[in-house]
Design a protein around this motif. Structure first.
Motif, PDB file in Angstrom:
ATOM      1  N   SER A 192       0.776  -1.534   0.204  1.00 51.84           N
ATOM      2  CA  SER A 192      -0.177   0.072   0.023  1.00 51.84           C
ATOM      3  C   SER A 192       0.983   1.456   0.138  1.00 51.84           C
ATOM      4  O   SER A 192       0.609   2.087   0.719  1.00 51.84           O
ATOM      5  CB  SER A 192      -0.997   0.001   1.202  1.00 51.84           C
ATOM      6  N   VAL A 193       1.913   1.474  -0.838  1.00 54.97           N
ATOM      7  CA  VAL A 193       2.754   2.424  -1.140  1.00 54.97           C
ATOM      8  C   VAL A 193       1.888   3.740  -1.281  1.00 54.97           C
ATOM      9  O   VAL A 193       1.013   3.768  -2.197  1.00 54.97           O
ATOM     10  CB  VAL A 193       3.868   2.219  -2.231  1.00 54.97           C
ATOM     11  N   GLY A 194       1.864   4.616  -0.707  1.00 55.42           N
ATOM     12  CA  GLY A 194       1.067   6.026  -0.999  1.00 55.42           C
ATOM     13  C   GLY A 194      -0.018   6.125   0.038  1.00 55.42           C
ATOM     14  O   GLY A 194      -1.041   7.203   0.205  1.00 55.42           O
ATOM     15  N   SER A 195      -0.547   4.959   1.040  1.00 56.82           N
ATOM     16  CA  SER A 195      -1.582   5.168   1.895  1.00 56.82           C
ATOM     17  C   SER A 195      -1.055   5.844   3.083  1.00 56.82           C
ATOM     18  O   SER A 195       0.132   5.934   3.573  1.00 56.82           O
ATOM     19  CB  SER A 195      -2.056   3.753   1.931  1.00 56.82           C
ATOM     20  N   ILE A 196      -2.010   6.352   3.913  1.00 57.32           N
ATOM     21  CA  ILE A 196      -1.883   7.001   5.364  1.00 57.32           C
ATOM     22  C   ILE A 196      -0.825   5.928   6.287  1.00 57.32           C
ATOM     23  O   ILE A 196       0.015   6.200   6.856  1.00 57.32           O
ATOM     24  CB  ILE A 196      -2.964   7.226   5.795  1.00 57.32           C
ATOM     25  N   THR A 197      -1.304   4.461   6.314  1.00 55.98           N
ATOM     26  CA  THR A 197      -0.965   3.536   7.189  1.00 55.98           C
ATOM     27  C   THR A 197       0.400   3.161   6.494  1.00 55.98           C
ATOM     28  O   THR A 197       1.158   2.395   7.490  1.00 55.98           O
ATOM     29  CB  THR A 197      -1.909   2.497   7.337  1.00 55.98           C
ATOM     30  N   SER A 198       0.817   3.328   5.229  1.00 58.57           N
ATOM     31  CA  SER A 198       2.303   2.830   4.928  1.00 58.57           C
ATOM     32  C   SER A 198       3.133   3.529   5.577  1.00 58.57           C
ATOM     33  O   SER A 198       3.396   4.525   5.665  1.00 58.57           O
ATOM     34  CB  SER A 198       2.318   2.735   3.462  1.00 58.57           C
ATOM     35  N   ASN A 199       4.212   2.701   5.858  1.00 56.92           N
ATOM     36  CA  ASN A 199       5.516   3.220   6.649  1.00 56.92           C
ATOM     37  C   ASN A 199       6.605   3.130   5.614  1.00 56.92           C
ATOM     38  O   ASN A 199       7.336   1.826   5.437  1.00 56.92           O
ATOM     39  CB  ASN A 199       5.647   2.489   7.927  1.00 56.92           C
ATOM     40  N   PRO A 200       7.391   4.086   4.981  1.00 53.17           N
ATOM     41  CA  PRO A 200       8.170   3.941   3.783  1.00 53.17           C
ATOM     42  C   PRO A 200       9.518   3.219   4.360  1.00 53.17           C
ATOM     43  O   PRO A 200      10.190   2.549   3.808  1.00 53.17           O
ATOM     44  CB  PRO A 200       8.451   5.484   3.410  1.00 53.17           C
ATOM     45  N   LEU A 201       9.940   3.579   5.861  1.00 58.74           N
ATOM     46  CA  LEU A 201      11.229   3.204   6.237  1.00 58.74           C
ATOM     47  C   LEU A 201      11.023   1.661   6.410  1.00 58.74           C
ATOM     48  O   LEU A 201      11.975   0.753   6.103  1.00 58.74           O
ATOM     49  CB  LEU A 201      11.233   3.727   7.563  1.00 58.74           C
ATOM     50  N   GLN A 202       9.945   1.122   6.934  1.00 59.80           N
ATOM     51  CA  GLN A 202       9.478  -0.215   6.981  1.00 59.80           C
ATOM     52  C   GLN A 202       9.582  -0.762   5.815  1.00 59.80           C
ATOM     53  O   GLN A 202      10.191  -2.130   5.773  1.00 59.80           O
ATOM     54  CB  GLN A 202       7.924  -0.415   7.755  1.00 59.80           C
ATOM     55  N   ILE A 203       8.996  -0.521   4.748  1.00 68.29           N
ATOM     56  CA  ILE A 203       9.199  -1.062   3.281  1.00 68.29           C
ATOM     57  C   ILE A 203      10.636  -1.162   2.990  1.00 68.29           C
ATOM     58  O   ILE A 203      11.361  -2.148   2.315  1.00 68.29           O
ATOM     59  CB  ILE A 203       8.368  -0.593   2.103  1.00 68.29           C
ATOM     60  N   GLN A 204      11.315  -0.083   3.295  1.00 63.27           N
ATOM     61  CA  GLN A 204      12.777   0.000   2.920  1.00 63.27           C
ATOM     62  C   GLN A 204      13.486  -0.708   3.520  1.00 63.27           C
ATOM     63  O   GLN A 204      14.563  -1.602   2.901  1.00 63.27           O
ATOM     64  CB  GLN A 204      13.419   1.419   3.100  1.00 63.27           C
ATOM     65  N   LEU A 205      13.293  -1.346   4.831  1.00 61.68           N
ATOM     66  CA  LEU A 205      14.089  -2.344   5.574  1.00 61.68           C
ATOM     67  C   LEU A 205      13.728  -3.568   5.110  1.00 61.68           C
ATOM     68  O   LEU A 205      14.490  -4.394   4.894  1.00 61.68           O
ATOM     69  CB  LEU A 205      13.397  -2.315   7.096  1.00 61.68           C
ATOM     70  N   LEU A 206      12.432  -3.952   4.562  1.00 63.81           N
ATOM     71  CA  LEU A 206      12.170  -5.196   3.945  1.00 63.81           C
ATOM     72  C   LEU A 206      13.225  -5.465   2.641  1.00 63.81           C
ATOM     73  O   LEU A 206      13.721  -6.378   2.551  1.00 63.81           O
ATOM     74  CB  LEU A 206      10.750  -5.136   3.725  1.00 63.81           C
ATOM     75  N   VAL A 207      13.055  -4.394   1.908  1.00 66.38           N
ATOM     76  CA  VAL A 207      13.908  -4.292   0.504  1.00 66.38           C
ATOM     77  C   VAL A 207      15.230  -4.488   0.951  1.00 66.38           C
ATOM     78  O   VAL A 207      16.092  -5.437   0.035  1.00 66.38           O
ATOM     79  CB  VAL A 207      13.647  -3.036  -0.238  1.00 66.38           C
ATOM     80  N   ASP A 208      15.939  -3.693   1.764  1.00 69.33           N
ATOM     81  CA  ASP A 208      17.301  -3.920   2.399  1.00 69.33           C
ATOM     82  C   ASP A 208      17.445  -5.280   2.765  1.00 69.33           C
ATOM     83  O   ASP A 208      18.922  -5.596   2.654  1.00 69.33           O
ATOM     84  CB  ASP A 208      17.640  -2.875   3.463  1.00 69.33           C
ATOM     85  N   HIS A 209      16.678  -5.806   3.472  1.00 75.46           N
ATOM     86  CA  HIS A 209      17.025  -7.313   4.074  1.00 75.46           C
ATOM     87  C   HIS A 209      17.132  -8.274   2.878  1.00 75.46           C
ATOM     88  O   HIS A 209      18.006  -9.115   3.005  1.00 75.46           O
ATOM     89  CB  HIS A 209      16.100  -7.796   4.903  1.00 75.46           C
ATOM     90  N   ILE A 210      16.087  -8.129   1.861  1.00 71.19           N
ATOM     91  CA  ILE A 210      16.157  -9.057   1.030  1.00 71.19           C
ATOM     92  C   ILE A 210      17.262  -9.153   0.083  1.00 71.19           C
ATOM     93  O   ILE A 210      18.029  -9.900  -0.504  1.00 71.19           O
ATOM     94  CB  ILE A 210      14.738  -9.097   0.056  1.00 71.19           C
ATOM     95  N   THR A 211      17.709  -7.617  -0.041  1.00 70.30           N
ATOM     96  CA  THR A 211      18.950  -7.399  -0.959  1.00 70.30           C
ATOM     97  C   THR A 211      20.327  -7.708  -0.531  1.00 70.30           C
ATOM     98  O   THR A 211      21.222  -7.582  -1.156  1.00 70.30           O
ATOM     99  CB  THR A 211      18.724  -6.300  -1.817  1.00 70.30           C
ATOM    100  N   GLY A 212      20.229  -8.115   0.945  1.00 70.90           N
ATOM    101  CA  GLY A 212      21.380  -8.124   1.504  1.00 70.90           C
ATOM    102  C   GLY A 212      22.246  -7.033   1.862  1.00 70.90           C
ATOM    103  O   GLY A 212      23.210  -6.959   2.225  1.00 70.90           O
TER     104      GLY A 212
END
Length: 441
Positions: A192-212
């Motif tokens: 839900s990128v762009g919604s009020i409840t979405s946390n950009p930092l949280q999504i970035q953490l997920l991406v950074d974890h997956i990409t190593g």
């Protein structure tokens, strides 16, 4: 950090898996809408399922005759095969919508439309008959399921059900035992990128974890075992107020495109490191009715530059190292939750497998394309992993079929609400949640 450590970190190679996309059956290519009725998809479903059920009836109750609804005789025991229809007192109709607009008092909108007075009807091309007795519980079934019933017609003209036969699980290709090494598939939905409840930092953490890019060497070596990321629907949220059919001001246009641009940046980071499958969901810029067609690649100019980025249909089916995956963005299970009941959404998932049908409530209460000669939601092959996105909480279960089939069921929670991504180990079908939190307290 010594020279030795730098060397080992650099030598980490990401594991790979053999991938085959099996979405062809969910694609709408040559079909054209020529005003056809939805009855044709029911007819195709009944025809297909009946051939299957007839072959199963021979083993189930070979001593009983198989009748059409029109050929029922009072008191004579037989088997009938047809499509269930659930007569529901609370199910909203378009006439209610009309009267609601006319009346000042709004109608109560329940989240579930089940009522104790609901009853089932079985129909085939010859006719329909109301089902009696307590053997078949209406709250467990929905309109659109094809079954075989054993029973007899009563003096009241009802069919008294004594036993039921569902299509059951299809056969499953054996689990590939030779690839017994840790390989992970990560599932996430409801970014839900762009919604009020979405946390950009949280999504970035997920991406950074997956990409190593997160954590120490141990974390990175685990991340290198991720062979695929599956994004199951509702990746962006476009502000609804903007879409009212009027020409948009330039500032509103940027508000519309901003979430998609942001998502592309995230997908580009992912696709540069690992294969990504993205499925459309109910909130994404895709067609509304199932099967939803792939999100257009022009939405993601960055990610589309990588051949590791695959835009998929919803439902989505694929094979990785001979493990078969099947999943949806959640609409099929959410709809079952409105018109039937279960203790857990995993029970709904089990039922769709036992009925051999991904979305029995389509086209009755779930939007779907009016196919004429086929029903793409029929489950031909038994998956090893069956996942459903955008659920309220994470649930999983290993479901075993009568012929030894083993299926890992996964209900993927909305990431924007829970911060959970789900990791499946293809070595043993074990599953766990990854939790990403940005709270410091």
């Amino acid at each position: 950090m010594g020279d030795m450590e730098i060397d080992t970190a650099e030598n980490l190679q990401r594991k790979q898996s053999l991938y085959q996309n099996l979405d062809e059956g969910f694609g709408i290519q040559k079909e054209q809408y020529k005003g056809q009725q939805y009855s044709q998809i029911y007819f195709a479903r009944l025809h297909h399922m009946r051939i299957l059920l007839y072959s199963l009836v021979e083993k189930w109750k070979p001593h009983l005759p198989v009748c059409k609804v029109l050929g029922l005789e009072e008191g004579k025991e037989c088997i009938i095969v047809g499509t269930l229809y659930k007569q529901m007192k609370l199910k909203p109709t378009i006439l209610d919508e009309y009267s609601k607009e006319r009346s000042a008092v709004p109608l109560v909108k329940p989240h579930n439309f089940i009522h104790p007075d609901d009853y089932l009807v079985l129909e085939d091309e010859s006719g329909r008959v109301k089902l009696g007795g307590t053997f078949v519980e209406p709250s467990l079934f929905v309109t659109g399921v094809v079954v075989a019933l054993h029973g007899r017609e009563t003096t009241a003209g009802e069919f008294l059900v004594q036993d039921i036969l569902e299509a059951g699980l299809p056969t499953q290709i054996g689990l590939p035992l030779n690839s017994r090494e840790d390989k992970y598939v990560v599932f996430v939905s409801g970014l839900s990128v762009g919604s009020i409840t979405s946390n950009p930092l949280q999504i970035q953490l997920l991406v950074d974890h997956i990409t190593g890019h997160l954590g120490d060497e141990k974390e990175q070596s685990i991340a290198s075992l991720i062979v695929r990321v599956v994004i199951a629907g509702n990746s962006v949220e476009i502000p609804h107020g903007l879409l009212n059919g009027q020409t948009l001001a330039s500032k509103d246009q940027s508000r519309l495109s901003e979430p998609v641009k942001e998502l592309d940046i995230l997908l580009t980071q992912l696709a540069a490191a690992v294969p990504v499958d993205i499925m459309p969901g109910p909130n994404d810029p895709a067609n509304f009715s199932l099967p939803q067609q792939p999100l257009h690649r022009c939405l993601f100019p960055g990610a589309s530059a990588y051949n590791t980025f695959i835009s998929c249909t919803n439902p989505h089916s694929f094979e990785a190292d001979n493990f078969r995956f099947l999943g949806t963005s959640g609409q099929n299970i959410d709809d079952l939750g409105k018109y039937s009941e279960a203790k857990s959404n995993l029970d709904f998932m089990e039922r769709t497998l036992r009925w051999r049908h991904l979305a029995p409530t389509a086209p009755n209460t779930l939007g779907c394309y009016p196919f004429t000669d086929r029903d793409p939601f029929f489950i031909e092959n038994c998956p090893h992993v069956y996942f459903v996105g955008n659920q309220s909480k994470y649930e999983t279960r290993l479901f075993r079929g009568a012929e030894g089939q083993m299926i890992r069921l996964i209900a993927i929670p909305k990431f924007c609400e829970t911060g959970f991504a789900i990791v499946l180990n293809m070595k043993n079908l074990e599953c766990h949640a990854l939790s990403f939190s940005t709270n410091l307290d």
